[in-house]
Design a protein around this motif. Sequence first.
Motif, PDB file in Angstrom:
ATOM      1  N   ALA A 100     -23.919 -61.317  44.044  1.00  0.00           N
ATOM      2  CA  ALA A 100     -25.306 -61.700  44.327  1.00  0.00           C
ATOM      3  C   ALA A 100     -26.268 -60.559  44.065  1.00  0.00           C
ATOM      4  O   ALA A 100     -27.457 -60.788  43.790  1.00  0.00           O
ATOM      5  N   LEU A 101     -25.761 -59.342  44.153  1.00  0.00           N
ATOM      6  CA  LEU A 101     -26.608 -58.163  43.954  1.00  0.00           C
ATOM      7  C   LEU A 101     -26.958 -57.956  42.477  1.00  0.00           C
ATOM      8  O   LEU A 101     -28.044 -57.473  42.155  1.00  0.00           O
ATOM      9  N   VAL A 102     -26.049 -58.351  41.581  1.00  0.00           N
ATOM     10  CA  VAL A 102     -26.224 -58.065  40.157  1.00  0.00           C
ATOM     11  C   VAL A 102     -27.514 -58.655  39.579  1.00  0.00           C
ATOM     12  O   VAL A 102     -28.292 -57.939  38.932  1.00  0.00           O
ATOM     13  N   PRO A 103     -27.820 -59.952  39.766  1.00  0.00           N
ATOM     14  CA  PRO A 103     -29.081 -60.473  39.201  1.00  0.00           C
ATOM     15  C   PRO A 103     -30.318 -59.841  39.826  1.00  0.00           C
ATOM     16  O   PRO A 103     -31.359 -59.710  39.165  1.00  0.00           O
ATOM     17  N   MET A 104     -30.215 -59.439  41.092  1.00  0.00           N
ATOM     18  CA  MET A 104     -31.338 -58.784  41.746  1.00  0.00           C
ATOM     19  C   MET A 104     -31.625 -57.434  41.091  1.00  0.00           C
ATOM     20  O   MET A 104     -32.781 -57.074  40.826  1.00  0.00           O
ATOM     21  N   VAL A 105     -30.565 -56.700  40.810  1.00  0.00           N
ATOM     22  CA  VAL A 105     -30.712 -55.406  40.150  1.00  0.00           C
ATOM     23  C   VAL A 105     -31.217 -55.601  38.720  1.00  0.00           C
ATOM     24  O   VAL A 105     -32.051 -54.827  38.229  1.00  0.00           O
ATOM     25  N   ALA A 106     -30.757 -56.642  38.051  1.00  0.00           N
ATOM     26  CA  ALA A 106     -31.255 -56.936  36.703  1.00  0.00           C
ATOM     27  C   ALA A 106     -32.758 -57.208  36.728  1.00  0.00           C
ATOM     28  O   ALA A 106     -33.496 -56.821  35.810  1.00  0.00           O
ATOM     29  N   GLN A 107     -33.236 -57.849  37.791  1.00  0.00           N
ATOM     30  CA  GLN A 107     -34.667 -58.105  37.942  1.00  0.00           C
ATOM     31  C   GLN A 107     -35.441 -56.788  38.074  1.00  0.00           C
ATOM     32  O   GLN A 107     -36.512 -56.615  37.476  1.00  0.00           O
ATOM     33  N   ALA A 108     -34.890 -55.851  38.852  1.00  0.00           N
ATOM     34  CA  ALA A 108     -35.531 -54.542  38.991  1.00  0.00           C
ATOM     35  C   ALA A 108     -35.498 -53.773  37.669  1.00  0.00           C
ATOM     36  O   ALA A 108     -36.461 -53.072  37.331  1.00  0.00           O
ATOM     37  N   CYS A 109     -34.412 -53.911  36.917  1.00  0.00           N
ATOM     38  CA  CYS A 109     -34.318 -53.236  35.617  1.00  0.00           C
ATOM     39  C   CYS A 109     -35.339 -53.801  34.635  1.00  0.00           C
ATOM     40  O   CYS A 109     -35.913 -53.058  33.817  1.00  0.00           O
ATOM     41  N   ALA A 110     -35.565 -55.114  34.696  1.00  0.00           N
ATOM     42  CA  ALA A 110     -36.589 -55.726  33.841  1.00  0.00           C
ATOM     43  C   ALA A 110     -37.969 -55.183  34.190  1.00  0.00           C
ATOM     44  O   ALA A 110     -38.799 -54.921  33.303  1.00  0.00           O
ATOM     45  N   LEU A 111     -38.222 -54.996  35.481  1.00  0.00           N
ATOM     46  CA  LEU A 111     -39.486 -54.386  35.908  1.00  0.00           C
ATOM     47  C   LEU A 111     -39.607 -52.970  35.357  1.00  0.00           C
ATOM     48  O   LEU A 111     -40.678 -52.561  34.892  1.00  0.00           O
TER      49      LEU A 111
END
Length: 329
Positions: A218-229
């Motif tokens: 569950a953490l992986v897509p959240m971190v991907a969102q921060a990386c996109a930012l």
Amino acid sequence: MPATRSALVRSAHRSIRKGSKSFAAASRLFDRTTRERVWLLYAWCRACDDIADEQDHGRAAAPVRLGTRLAPQDRLATIRTLTELAMAGESTGTPAFDALAQLRREVPITDALVEDVLAGFALDADDWRPRSEADMLRYCYHVAGAVGVMMALVMGVSPEDQDTLDRACDLGIAFQLANIVRDVWEDDANGRCYLPVEWLAEADIPPGEVTKPHYRGALVPMVAQACALAREYEDSARVGAARLQFRQRWAVLCAAGIYGEIAREVERLGAHAWDHRVSISGWQKLGHVWAALAEARSPRVPDPETSRPVLSRRELAALAQAHPPRLHD
């Protein structure tokens, strides 16, 4: 006797070499005057971080006797007292804070900018957590974006050039977002989490359990969102970098590439991103040096209107003023 400028520069150089190999490498690309001023700024930032976290250049400090550790608010008070002395142009007896005093004699760094950085330490001292994405970005502004603005002033950007200062702030925010995604495990071990509470709730990750093994997926897509930012803010920063002088542009693009690589590597590794602390090898750094050189020689200027984050320096500074941390005496 107050330390001489050359002594402060030597001390600051030792600090950056010990505390950040990436920034030390990128700083070599500046002209001598800019490079020395970058070291002076780094020394103050590093010292504040170390006092706040009871560390030595970002690493565990020597053990202290039981019962002698300072409380977070006491550490914040130490930072504020030494910084205020430096802002008044007085000798502190501490090279890293005297470095700030020296820098302010050479560069138009305002009291407000210094206060914005101190506010980030106040948030940590109050055990603050970001509730929303805007909160996370506001924290990034305090601890890194405002420093990016100082760096732009060190590089000779006019205080009147508001748009370029915005872009410099955006680069600092991109750096901090990379730090946040890389250091999820380390921050959790220290009782901190800089991912927004709203993101964690949407992913059904309870507070304080972000590093539990069964929540990694569950953490992986959240971190991907921060990386996109982070990529969005890095793209904005490149608009400002294209306006700098050649050597400054080269150094900034090099640092952007190295820190951007950290976020990209975290995203690439997915659930394995925290098996060990992500770092960039010497060869990878050298590759970014040469890539930045090529880009600096023929800067590609993105469309400024399509490369601006929704929340940049002025919007985040307004949010910070609306929700100031408690700056204890």
